[in-house]
Design a protein around this motif. Structure first.
Motif, PDB file in Angstrom:
ATOM      1  N   VAL A 148      -4.436 -11.014  45.293  1.00 49.88           N
ATOM      2  CA  VAL A 148      -4.836 -12.089  44.736  1.00 49.88           C
ATOM      3  C   VAL A 148      -3.230 -12.127  44.135  1.00 49.88           C
ATOM      4  O   VAL A 148      -3.130 -13.620  44.116  1.00 49.88           O
ATOM      5  CB  VAL A 148      -5.603 -11.624  43.362  1.00 49.88           C
ATOM      6  CG1 VAL A 148      -6.387 -12.977  42.723  1.00 49.88           C
ATOM      7  CG2 VAL A 148      -7.217 -11.329  43.990  1.00 49.88           C
ATOM      8  N   VAL A 149      -2.773 -11.249  43.464  1.00 51.71           N
ATOM      9  CA  VAL A 149      -1.337 -11.528  43.568  1.00 51.71           C
ATOM     10  C   VAL A 149      -1.031 -12.217  43.587  1.00 51.71           C
ATOM     11  O   VAL A 149      -0.198 -12.632  43.592  1.00 51.71           O
ATOM     12  CB  VAL A 149      -1.275 -10.216  41.913  1.00 51.71           C
ATOM     13  CG1 VAL A 149       0.803 -10.405  41.624  1.00 51.71           C
ATOM     14  CG2 VAL A 149      -1.989  -9.816  41.237  1.00 51.71           C
ATOM     15  N   LEU A 150      -0.753 -11.211  45.596  1.00 51.46           N
ATOM     16  CA  LEU A 150       0.036 -11.422  45.961  1.00 51.46           C
ATOM     17  C   LEU A 150       0.067 -12.717  46.690  1.00 51.46           C
ATOM     18  O   LEU A 150       0.348 -13.769  47.494  1.00 51.46           O
ATOM     19  CB  LEU A 150      -0.253 -11.046  47.058  1.00 51.46           C
ATOM     20  CG  LEU A 150       1.020 -10.546  48.229  1.00 51.46           C
ATOM     21  CD1 LEU A 150       1.876 -10.840  48.400  1.00 51.46           C
ATOM     22  CD2 LEU A 150       0.260  -9.827  49.887  1.00 51.46           C
ATOM     23  N   MET A 151      -1.608 -13.279  47.044  1.00 53.18           N
ATOM     24  CA  MET A 151      -1.363 -14.481  47.399  1.00 53.18           C
ATOM     25  C   MET A 151      -1.676 -15.599  46.596  1.00 53.18           C
ATOM     26  O   MET A 151      -0.716 -16.922  46.767  1.00 53.18           O
ATOM     27  CB  MET A 151      -3.416 -14.598  47.615  1.00 53.18           C
ATOM     28  CG  MET A 151      -3.142 -13.849  48.803  1.00 53.18           C
ATOM     29  SD  MET A 151      -5.614 -14.132  48.865  1.00 53.18           S
ATOM     30  CE  MET A 151      -6.163 -15.523  48.969  1.00 53.18           C
ATOM     31  N   GLY A 152      -1.301 -15.752  45.109  1.00 47.33           N
ATOM     32  CA  GLY A 152      -0.641 -16.270  44.544  1.00 47.33           C
ATOM     33  C   GLY A 152       0.473 -16.419  44.272  1.00 47.33           C
ATOM     34  O   GLY A 152       1.119 -17.830  44.019  1.00 47.33           O
ATOM     35  N   LEU A 153       1.256 -15.417  44.132  1.00 47.92           N
ATOM     36  CA  LEU A 153       2.784 -15.825  44.851  1.00 47.92           C
ATOM     37  C   LEU A 153       3.152 -16.200  46.181  1.00 47.92           C
ATOM     38  O   LEU A 153       3.868 -17.146  45.993  1.00 47.92           O
ATOM     39  CB  LEU A 153       3.053 -14.344  44.536  1.00 47.92           C
ATOM     40  CG  LEU A 153       2.897 -13.509  43.562  1.00 47.92           C
ATOM     41  CD1 LEU A 153       3.635 -12.209  43.662  1.00 47.92           C
ATOM     42  CD2 LEU A 153       4.537 -14.148  42.348  1.00 47.92           C
ATOM     43  N   GLY A 154       2.350 -16.209  46.797  1.00 49.47           N
ATOM     44  CA  GLY A 154       2.499 -17.141  48.143  1.00 49.47           C
ATOM     45  C   GLY A 154       1.973 -18.685  47.700  1.00 49.47           C
ATOM     46  O   GLY A 154       3.305 -19.166  49.228  1.00 49.47           O
ATOM     47  N   ALA A 155       0.609 -18.986  47.621  1.00 45.53           N
ATOM     48  CA  ALA A 155       0.914 -19.671  47.265  1.00 45.53           C
ATOM     49  C   ALA A 155       2.122 -20.702  45.659  1.00 45.53           C
ATOM     50  O   ALA A 155       2.721 -22.143  45.933  1.00 45.53           O
ATOM     51  CB  ALA A 155      -0.311 -20.422  45.830  1.00 45.53           C
ATOM     52  N   SER A 176      -4.783  -2.473  45.957  1.00 47.32           N
ATOM     53  CA  SER A 176      -5.981  -3.154  44.823  1.00 47.32           C
ATOM     54  C   SER A 176      -6.443  -4.651  44.797  1.00 47.32           C
ATOM     55  O   SER A 176      -5.657  -4.954  45.400  1.00 47.32           O
ATOM     56  CB  SER A 176      -6.205  -2.876  43.197  1.00 47.32           C
ATOM     57  OG  SER A 176      -5.512  -3.888  42.440  1.00 47.32           O
ATOM     58  N   PRO A 177      -7.537  -5.005  45.325  1.00 44.34           N
ATOM     59  CA  PRO A 177      -7.640  -6.757  45.265  1.00 44.34           C
ATOM     60  C   PRO A 177      -7.217  -6.452  43.892  1.00 44.34           C
ATOM     61  O   PRO A 177      -6.615  -8.507  44.658  1.00 44.34           O
ATOM     62  CB  PRO A 177     -10.014  -6.678  44.889  1.00 44.34           C
ATOM     63  CG  PRO A 177      -9.752  -5.608  44.948  1.00 44.34           C
ATOM     64  CD  PRO A 177      -8.536  -3.780  44.604  1.00 44.34           C
ATOM     65  N   ARG A 178      -7.031  -6.871  42.764  1.00 44.87           N
ATOM     66  CA  ARG A 178      -6.121  -7.815  42.327  1.00 44.87           C
ATOM     67  C   ARG A 178      -4.469  -7.838  42.330  1.00 44.87           C
ATOM     68  O   ARG A 178      -4.264  -8.719  42.407  1.00 44.87           O
ATOM     69  CB  ARG A 178      -5.821  -6.847  40.541  1.00 44.87           C
ATOM     70  CG  ARG A 178      -4.952  -7.766  39.868  1.00 44.87           C
ATOM     71  CD  ARG A 178      -5.208  -7.226  38.198  1.00 44.87           C
ATOM     72  NE  ARG A 178      -6.548  -6.459  38.231  1.00 44.87           N
ATOM     73  CZ  ARG A 178      -7.237  -5.976  36.928  1.00 44.87           C
ATOM     74  NH1 ARG A 178      -5.522  -4.753  36.417  1.00 44.87           N
ATOM     75  NH2 ARG A 178      -8.243  -5.500  36.477  1.00 44.87           N
ATOM     76  N   SER A 179      -4.183  -6.659  43.183  1.00 41.24           N
ATOM     77  CA  SER A 179      -2.842  -7.173  43.788  1.00 41.24           C
ATOM     78  C   SER A 179      -2.817  -8.161  44.403  1.00 41.24           C
ATOM     79  O   SER A 179      -1.950  -9.053  45.348  1.00 41.24           O
ATOM     80  CB  SER A 179      -2.004  -5.259  43.915  1.00 41.24           C
ATOM     81  OG  SER A 179      -2.829  -4.362  45.624  1.00 41.24           O
ATOM     82  N   SER A 236       2.850  -3.985  46.836  1.00 42.32           N
ATOM     83  CA  SER A 236       2.541  -3.760  48.313  1.00 42.32           C
ATOM     84  C   SER A 236       3.095  -1.723  48.405  1.00 42.32           C
ATOM     85  O   SER A 236       3.477  -1.388  48.781  1.00 42.32           O
ATOM     86  CB  SER A 236       3.878  -3.770  48.895  1.00 42.32           C
ATOM     87  OG  SER A 236       3.913  -5.623  48.836  1.00 42.32           O
ATOM     88  N   THR A 237       1.404  -1.633  48.419  1.00 44.34           N
ATOM     89  CA  THR A 237       1.208  -0.025  48.658  1.00 44.34           C
ATOM     90  C   THR A 237       0.002  -0.162  49.247  1.00 44.34           C
ATOM     91  O   THR A 237      -0.305  -1.353  49.635  1.00 44.34           O
ATOM     92  CB  THR A 237       0.753  -0.034  47.286  1.00 44.34           C
ATOM     93  OG1 THR A 237      -0.601  -0.061  46.877  1.00 44.34           O
ATOM     94  CG2 THR A 237       1.721   0.972  45.793  1.00 44.34           C
ATOM     95  N   VAL A 238      -0.377   0.937  50.718  1.00 47.11           N
ATOM     96  CA  VAL A 238      -1.483   1.010  50.713  1.00 47.11           C
ATOM     97  C   VAL A 238      -2.494   0.374  50.800  1.00 47.11           C
ATOM     98  O   VAL A 238      -3.429   0.013  51.040  1.00 47.11           O
ATOM     99  CB  VAL A 238      -0.914   2.172  52.294  1.00 47.11           C
ATOM    100  CG1 VAL A 238      -2.005   2.271  52.957  1.00 47.11           C
ATOM    101  CG2 VAL A 238       0.726   2.006  52.523  1.00 47.11           C
TER     102      VAL A 238
END
Length: 118
Positions: free
Chosen positions: A26-33, A21-24, A16-18
């Motif tokens: 995608v990781v956040l979306m994966g964690l949400g899923a 990166s796009p990779r982070s 969670s940074t302002v």
């Protein structure tokens, strides 16, 4: 189970940074899923619809009793009680799992936008 939620919180804070990166993202979306799918399965199990059947004394047992009393002593096939028991026994269908994953990913992105993370 609480360890998994703590790990999820640590990962979300780490990514969670302002200027993320796009990779982070995608990781956040994966964690949400993953969280949405896991939470839905845990919720159904918590109601009492388990892999070995309906747990005695649970909310599911009371619900099954009410449905059976309205239908002459039996639970009709295709009712929501039998559907929830099927999910508790065998898990979600693939299409439902995909739908829950997409909803979790979208929710994580919406929350991150509202919190000004991304």
């Amino acid at each position: 189970m609480k360890k998994y939620y703590l790990a999820l919180l640590i990962l979300v804070c780490f990514f969670s940074t302002v200027d993320a990166s796009p990779r982070s993202k995608v990781v956040l979306m994966g964690l949400g899923a993953a969280f949405a799918i896991s939470a839905a399965q845990c919720f159904i199990a918590a109601l009492g619809f388990t892999a070995t059947g309906i747990a005695a004394g649970s909310w599911a047992a009371k619900l099954m009793s009410i449905v059976a009393s309205f239908n002459g002593g039996s639970v009709p096939p295709g009712s929501f009680v039998t559907t929830l028991q099927s999910i508790g026994t065998a898990g979600f269908a693939f299409s439902t799992t995909v739908m829950l994953g997409v909803m979790g990913a979208l929710t994580s992105i919406i929350i991150s936008i509202k919190l000004n993370i991304f």
